[in-house]
Design an enzyme around this catalytic site. Structure first.
Site, PDB file in Angstrom:
ATOM      1  N   ASP A  43      29.001  46.284  28.074  1.00 49.35           N
ATOM      2  CA  ASP A  43      29.155  46.407  29.526  1.00 49.35           C
ATOM      3  C   ASP A  43      28.307  45.356  30.255  1.00 49.35           C
ATOM      4  O   ASP A  43      27.261  44.943  29.753  1.00 49.35           O
ATOM      5  CB  ASP A  43      28.748  47.816  29.968  1.00 49.35           C
ATOM      6  CG  ASP A  43      29.273  48.152  31.355  1.00 49.35           C
ATOM      7  OD1 ASP A  43      30.234  47.498  31.812  1.00 49.35           O
ATOM      8  OD2 ASP A  43      28.715  49.069  31.988  1.00 49.35           O
ATOM      9  N   GLY A  44      28.769  44.964  31.433  1.00 59.58           N
ATOM     10  CA  GLY A  44      27.979  44.073  32.279  1.00 59.58           C
ATOM     11  C   GLY A  44      28.552  42.672  32.456  1.00 59.58           C
ATOM     12  O   GLY A  44      27.925  41.818  33.089  1.00 59.58           O
ATOM     13  N   HIS A  63      33.834  37.858  31.319  1.00 60.36           N
ATOM     14  CA  HIS A  63      34.561  38.275  30.112  1.00 60.36           C
ATOM     15  C   HIS A  63      34.641  37.107  29.128  1.00 60.36           C
ATOM     16  O   HIS A  63      34.496  37.295  27.918  1.00 60.36           O
ATOM     17  CB  HIS A  63      35.975  38.754  30.475  1.00 60.36           C
ATOM     18  CG  HIS A  63      35.967  39.936  31.405  1.00 60.36           C
ATOM     19  ND1 HIS A  63      35.165  41.021  31.200  1.00 60.36           N
ATOM     20  CD2 HIS A  63      36.661  40.187  32.548  1.00 60.36           C
ATOM     21  CE1 HIS A  63      35.365  41.907  32.171  1.00 60.36           C
ATOM     22  NE2 HIS A  63      36.262  41.419  33.004  1.00 60.36           N
ATOM     23  N   SER A  94      39.003  50.019  27.760  1.00 59.25           N
ATOM     24  CA  SER A  94      39.174  51.473  27.722  1.00 59.25           C
ATOM     25  C   SER A  94      40.535  51.864  28.292  1.00 59.25           C
ATOM     26  O   SER A  94      41.172  51.087  29.016  1.00 59.25           O
ATOM     27  CB  SER A  94      38.057  52.163  28.521  1.00 59.25           C
ATOM     28  OG  SER A  94      38.285  52.019  29.914  1.00 59.25           O
ATOM     29  N   SER A  95      40.940  53.100  28.001  1.00 53.01           N
ATOM     30  CA  SER A  95      42.213  53.579  28.550  1.00 53.01           C
ATOM     31  C   SER A  95      42.135  53.655  30.080  1.00 53.01           C
ATOM     32  O   SER A  95      43.167  53.671  30.749  1.00 53.01           O
ATOM     33  CB  SER A  95      42.576  54.942  27.933  1.00 53.01           C
ATOM     34  OG  SER A  95      41.445  55.782  27.836  1.00 53.01           O
ATOM     35  N   ASN A 140      40.526  51.280  31.876  1.00 53.32           N
ATOM     36  CA  ASN A 140      40.401  49.922  32.424  1.00 53.32           C
ATOM     37  C   ASN A 140      41.714  49.365  32.998  1.00 53.32           C
ATOM     38  O   ASN A 140      41.709  48.369  33.726  1.00 53.32           O
ATOM     39  CB  ASN A 140      39.830  48.949  31.382  1.00 53.32           C
ATOM     40  CG  ASN A 140      38.339  49.133  31.131  1.00 53.32           C
ATOM     41  OD1 ASN A 140      37.856  48.939  30.005  1.00 53.32           O
ATOM     42  ND2 ASN A 140      37.597  49.509  32.159  1.00 53.32           N
ATOM     43  N   ARG A 199      41.924  48.608  36.783  1.00 55.59           N
ATOM     44  CA  ARG A 199      41.267  47.451  37.414  1.00 55.59           C
ATOM     45  C   ARG A 199      42.312  46.576  38.112  1.00 55.59           C
ATOM     46  O   ARG A 199      43.507  46.697  37.865  1.00 55.59           O
ATOM     47  CB  ARG A 199      40.536  46.644  36.350  1.00 55.59           C
ATOM     48  CG  ARG A 199      39.363  47.429  35.816  1.00 55.59           C
ATOM     49  CD  ARG A 199      38.425  46.554  35.035  1.00 55.59           C
ATOM     50  NE  ARG A 199      37.240  47.329  34.674  1.00 55.59           N
ATOM     51  CZ  ARG A 199      36.121  46.834  34.245  1.00 55.59           C
ATOM     52  NH1 ARG A 199      36.001  45.518  34.095  1.00 55.59           N
ATOM     53  NH2 ARG A 199      35.101  47.602  33.951  1.00 55.59           N
TER      54      ARG A 199
END
Ligand code: IPE
Ligand code: IPE
Ligand code: MG
Length: 250
Positions: free
Chosen positions: A22-23, A39, A67-68, A70, A73
């Site tokens: 994360d981050g 990313h 993730s499911s 995400n 976004r």
């Protein structure tokens, strides 16, 4: 999953490390760049951490990539993440093979477009014979999905008359979850300063040691990983026993 050695609290290196990477977005924003640059930068950390875990003789490394949740976004970010995933799969499979790392994608792969699904299968096939370490990439993955998926498979078997409900115990249930062929997750790391699971490995982290790092994922490297490993080595894993009981077993 194979059962952990519940008697050993001498824990040199975790057999299975899972990381919530994360981050990335905050890393990019801090530099005045679009989130997607975070990313991109995160891919280098993936490469480094895979190599470091291999050196530490970790047996399984599981990375949370998408993730499911995400999918919610902004469209542009999701598109970029899909493209990046596809490019990385093609580019890195050779390197993984050279380093004897077997790649496995966990999650609902059917949610990806056909081209990406083919690429996933190809990358897995290219490294299928590798035995040095397993790299699990969790993509379109949710811990709840994993549990529901296992329940559905067991229900199918029951309907077909192959099992009866009383056959279902933790061992049988586990056999239908994503990481059933691998050691239990010993150490779960989350980078980026947040302290939550975000629907990652719910079933598999029942007895994992947790480590939260403030490092944003693109900054996570050897020093930060070593901090996590040192912390892990200093823990006493009790698995329900008392400290004194664990000490007697040693
Ligand atoms: C993790 O970084 C990568 C993915 C979820 C794909 P984030 O994109 O969540 O980064 P922050 O949390 O917004 O900084
Ligand atoms: C978790 O990170 C998912 C991945 C690292 C792939 P998020 O950034 O999506 O988690 P939340 O939404 O902040 O909990
Ligand atoms: Mg995040």
């Amino acid at each position: 999953m194979t059962q952990p050695d519940q008697q050993a609290n001498v824990v040199p290196t975790p057999k299975h490390i899972a990381i919530i990477m994360d981050g990335n977005g905050r890393w990019a924003e801090a530099q005045g760049q679009p989130r997607v640059m975070g990313h991109r930068a995160g891919v280098k950390s993936v490469r480094d951490v895979v190599a470091l875990c291999r050196q530490h003789q970790v047996e399984s490394l599981t990375l949370f990539a998408f993730s499911s949740e995400n999918w919610r976004r902004p469209e542009g970010e999701v598109k970029l993440l899909m493209r990046l995933f596809s490019v990385v799969l093609r580019r890195e499979a050779k390197l993984l093979k050279r380093n004897d790392v077997r790649l496995k994608i966990i999650g609902d792969v059917s949610g990806f477009d056909q081209k990406l699904q083919v690429r996933i299968r190809q990358a897995e096939a290219d490294t299928a014979h590798c035995q040095g370490m397993v790299l699990n990439i969790a993509a379109n993955y949710g811990g709840r999905w994993d549990v529901v998926n296992a329940a559905r498979k067991l229900a199918d078997l029951a309907v077909q008359g192959e099992i009866v409900p009383s056959d279902i115990d933790e061992v049988l249930f586990d056999r239908f979850t994503s990481l059933s062929d691998q050691p239990e997750v010993d150490l779960l790391i989350r980078t980026g300063g947040e302290q939550r699971i975000s629907n990652f490995l719910l079933w598999q982290c029942a007895y994992s040691e947790l480590f939260f790092s403030d490092a944003l994922w693109p900054d996570f490297g050897e020093t930060a990983l070593q901090e996590a490993l040192d912390s892990f080595a200093s823990r006493q894993r009790r698995f329900g026993l008392t400290s004194a009981q664990v000490a007697t077993v040693e």
